[in-house]
Write an enzyme that holds these catalytic residues in place. Structure first.
Site, short mmCIF file in Angstrom:
data_model
loop_
_atom_site.label_atom_id
_atom_site.label_comp_id
_atom_site.label_asym_id
_atom_site.label_seq_id
_atom_site.Cartn_x
_atom_site.Cartn_y
_atom_site.Cartn_z
CG ASN A 17 -26.75 2.98 0.27
OD1 ASN A 17 -26.26 2.09 0.81
ND2 ASN A 17 -26.23 3.58 -0.82
CG MET A 89 -25.97 12.81 -5.23
SD MET A 89 -24.85 11.66 -4.53
CE MET A 89 -23.56 11.93 -6.04
CG ASN A 106 -21.67 10.81 3.12
OD1 ASN A 106 -22.94 10.60 2.40
ND2 ASN A 106 -20.63 10.95 2.32
CB SER A 135 -15.91 5.20 3.59
OG SER A 135 -14.56 4.65 3.01
CG LEU A 143 -17.51 16.35 -0.88
CD1 LEU A 143 -19.03 16.19 -0.64
CD2 LEU A 143 -17.17 16.83 -2.18
C1 GRF Z 1 -24.52 5.14 -3.37
O1 GRF Z 1 -23.41 4.61 -4.18
C2 GRF Z 1 -23.60 6.09 -2.49
O2 GRF Z 1 -23.02 5.67 -1.89
C3 GRF Z 1 -23.47 7.25 -3.06
O3 GRF Z 1 -24.60 7.49 -4.29
C4 GRF Z 1 -24.97 6.19 -4.32
C5 GRF Z 1 -26.53 6.35 -3.89
O4 GRF Z 1 -27.26 5.14 -4.28
N1 GRF Z 1 -23.08 8.55 -2.32
P1 GRF Z 1 -28.62 4.86 -3.73
O5 GRF Z 1 -29.64 6.31 -3.88
O6 GRF Z 1 -28.68 4.68 -2.25
O7 GRF Z 1 -29.29 3.79 -4.45
#
Ligand code: GRF
Length: 211
Positions: A17, A89, A106, A135, A143
């Site tokens: 992302n 996370m 987020n 989303s 959370l």
């Molecule tokens: C994504 O699916 C995000 O929505 C979720 O964890 C994943 C992270 O993937 N919270 P990346 O590290 O961006 O590849």
């Protein structure tokens, strides 16, 4: 604002992302990428892009809140206007989050308010949903519970697995997150005690075509 929006990101994982956000070539300045994992792919993505990085180890801190204060202290020191949680996370201390109200977003792989937390693809399949999605929401102490700004939807197909769903959804996340950041950078989306889009309070999540 007479300068580009300053963006910081926190990520724990591979950083796809974050990579999509950088690749979108938005008129923003990336000031910091931080992580709780020294080996997070996201840190390599940032370094490759010439963005400063910081990683702190939770076990080096006496309490969770101490860790959060330290990491978010780096974010504040970076001068960021906007904090993007891109696969970060960890649950963040409520007081630490409160300081970023309306300035942190987020990306979460579900159609919130469905399926907060982990294993969203599995939960979607087990529920027999016809649709899945991602989303982007403003971050609050709850959370995955802050006001949802935008969503992207995909159909659940016969034979879908957690892996196939996650893969197809990630493609949408990679469009949705940059689109929301672009809307914040342009001033179309802002926060005044609640989300405002094009001058009006947001009453339902935006879709990709609205952005
Ligand atoms: C994504 O699916 C995000 O929505 C979720 O964890 C994943 C992270 O993937 N919270 P990346 O590290 O961006 O590849």
């Amino acid at each position: 604002m007479d300068r580009p929006l300053r963006v910081a990101a926190l990520a724990s994982g591979r950083g796809s992302n974050l990579a999509a956000l950088i690749a979108a070539r938005l008129p923003v300045e990336f000031v910091l990428v931080g992580s709780d994992k020294a080996r997070a792919g996201a840190l390599a993505v940032a370094t490759e892009a010439g963005i400063p990085t910081v990683s702190l180890h939770p076990r080096d801190f006496a309490t969770r809140a101490d860790f959060d204060r330290a990491l978010f202290g780096h974010v504040a020191a970076s001068g960021a206007d906007l904090l993007v949680l891109a696969g970060y996370m960890r649950i963040v201390d409520a007081d630490v989050v409160a300081a970023w109200e309306g300035r942190a977003i987020n990306v979460h792989p579900s159609l919130l308010p469905k399926y907060r937390g982990l294993h969203t693809h599995r939960q979607c399949l087990e529920a027999g949903d016809a649709e899945h999605g991602a989303s982007v929401h403003f971050v609050t102490a709850e959370l995955d519970g802050g006001p949802v700004v935008a969503q992207a939807r995909i159909p659940v197909l016969p034979g879908d697995t957690e892996i196939s769903l996650a893969e197809r959804l990630l493609v949408e996340e990679h469009k949705l997150l940059p689109a929301v950041v672009a809307a914040i950078a342009s001033g179309r989306l802002r926060w005044e005690g609640g989300a405002i889009f094009d001058g009006l309070p947001l009453t339902r999540p935006l879709g990709l075509t609205d952005l």
